[in-house]
Design a protein around this motif. Sequence first.
Motif, PDB file in Angstrom:
ATOM      1  N   THR A 144      36.162  11.124 -10.980  1.00 19.66           N
ATOM      2  CA  THR A 144      37.258  10.628 -11.803  1.00 19.66           C
ATOM      3  C   THR A 144      36.821   9.317 -12.436  1.00 19.66           C
ATOM      4  N   THR A 145      37.655   8.785 -13.303  1.00 22.97           N
ATOM      5  CA  THR A 145      37.330   7.533 -13.967  1.00 22.97           C
ATOM      6  C   THR A 145      38.405   6.486 -13.680  1.00 22.97           C
ATOM      7  N   THR A 146      37.985   5.227 -13.638  1.00 12.55           N
ATOM      8  CA  THR A 146      38.953   4.155 -13.374  1.00 12.55           C
ATOM      9  C   THR A 146      39.447   3.526 -14.670  1.00 12.55           C
ATOM     10  N   ASP A 147      38.825   3.885 -15.789  1.00 12.82           N
ATOM     11  CA  ASP A 147      39.259   3.253 -17.042  1.00 12.82           C
ATOM     12  C   ASP A 147      39.423   4.269 -18.184  1.00 12.82           C
ATOM     13  N   VAL A 148      38.412   4.424 -19.014  1.00 10.46           N
ATOM     14  CA  VAL A 148      38.547   5.296 -20.182  1.00 10.46           C
ATOM     15  C   VAL A 148      37.947   6.674 -19.899  1.00 10.46           C
ATOM     16  N   ILE A 149      38.001   7.546 -20.891  1.00  8.31           N
ATOM     17  CA  ILE A 149      37.407   8.879 -20.751  1.00  8.31           C
ATOM     18  C   ILE A 149      35.885   8.770 -20.739  1.00  8.31           C
ATOM     19  N   HIS A 150      35.285   9.425 -19.753  1.00  2.00           N
ATOM     20  CA  HIS A 150      33.823   9.510 -19.695  1.00  2.00           C
ATOM     21  C   HIS A 150      33.421  10.979 -19.620  1.00  2.00           C
ATOM     22  N   GLY A 151      32.148  11.221 -19.917  1.00  3.29           N
ATOM     23  CA  GLY A 151      31.590  12.556 -19.724  1.00  3.29           C
ATOM     24  C   GLY A 151      30.888  12.604 -18.384  1.00  3.29           C
TER      25      GLY A 151
END
Length: 160
Positions: free
Chosen positions: A100-107
């Motif tokens: 999961t991510t803690t900020d923005v969308i990542h790949g």
Amino acid sequence: MNMHKYEKIWIYFGSATLLFFLIVVGVSAFYMGSKPPSCAVTLDPERVREHALFEEPGLKQIGDNEYQLTIVASAFNYDVGTDDKVVQIPKGATVHISSTTTDVIHGFEIAGTNVNMMLEPGYISTYTNTFKNAGTYTLVCNEYCGVGHHLMSATIEVVE
Ligand code: CUA
């Protein structure tokens, strides 16, 4: 109604390919059980580290030749649980990946494998993969996420 010969050929050809692909989709979905990776599992994106899965990211053995790999993405880093950002996976192991991510969308793409997910704030992305071939694989971010996007990577080593 008079139809041109080529028109008829195209209608039959188009209908046949449509039917063929519907059958392929139907067989893979209902007979072989394929489905898109689930994104229905949610969490509070501001409290990722308090979630049981992501308290201690990294690789954990959960069964015979079966592992759970959890990775927390943030701009511009993958926390894979090691200081050198290298995860070692035994060849042939089945790995359940959660991220999961803690900020923005990542790949989340492990180049050279079928692992390719989008990480969205608030959602847990999962994928199960069996690493059949030994080698060094790069985990890369393939969604533009900011100035450090190109620096965002980690290494997966599949060892004998
Ligand atoms: Cu993270 Cu691009």
